[in-house]
Motif scaffolding. Sequence first.
Motif, short mmCIF file in Angstrom:
data_model
loop_
_atom_site.label_atom_id
_atom_site.label_comp_id
_atom_site.label_asym_id
_atom_site.label_seq_id
_atom_site.Cartn_x
_atom_site.Cartn_y
_atom_site.Cartn_z
N ASP A 40 37.50 2.85 29.06
CA ASP A 40 36.15 2.29 29.05
C ASP A 40 36.08 1.12 30.01
O ASP A 40 37.09 0.68 30.55
CB ASP A 40 35.75 1.89 27.63
N GLN A 73 28.54 5.83 29.64
CA GLN A 73 29.96 5.52 29.72
C GLN A 73 30.23 4.40 28.73
O GLN A 73 29.39 3.52 28.56
CB GLN A 73 30.28 5.06 31.13
N LYS A 74 31.36 4.42 28.07
CA LYS A 74 31.66 3.37 27.09
C LYS A 74 31.87 2.04 27.82
O LYS A 74 32.70 1.93 28.70
CB LYS A 74 32.89 3.72 26.28
N ASP A 76 32.36 -2.03 26.89
CA ASP A 76 32.58 -3.07 25.89
C ASP A 76 32.33 -4.42 26.54
O ASP A 76 32.82 -4.69 27.63
CB ASP A 76 34.02 -3.03 25.36
#
Length: 102
Positions: A40, A73-74, A76
Amino acid sequence: MRLTHIQKQVICESAVKYFGADAHVWLFGSRVDDESKGGDIDLYIESQSQDAAGLITAKLQFLRECHKKIGEQKIDVVLRRAGQSLDLPIYRIARQTGVLLQ
């Protein structure tokens, strides 16, 4: 660093839009390693804003815009506001091992 030019541009422009021109953004985690695959997008953002509620809203808007422009898309985001006395280990790790994007 495994971000495309477009991804980096979208992240930086969105950070300025939602966190201000004085925000700093680091990419950290597996995407910093050119030899890795997948993973990610881990971002550490320092904002000069003191408004906690406003920062939460800004974070959600930032993520929405990034997903819209670079795809599902991941991503964080670790967010730190200015003047925060709490110094979590993740803040130090992100700054020490990450790549400053803006």
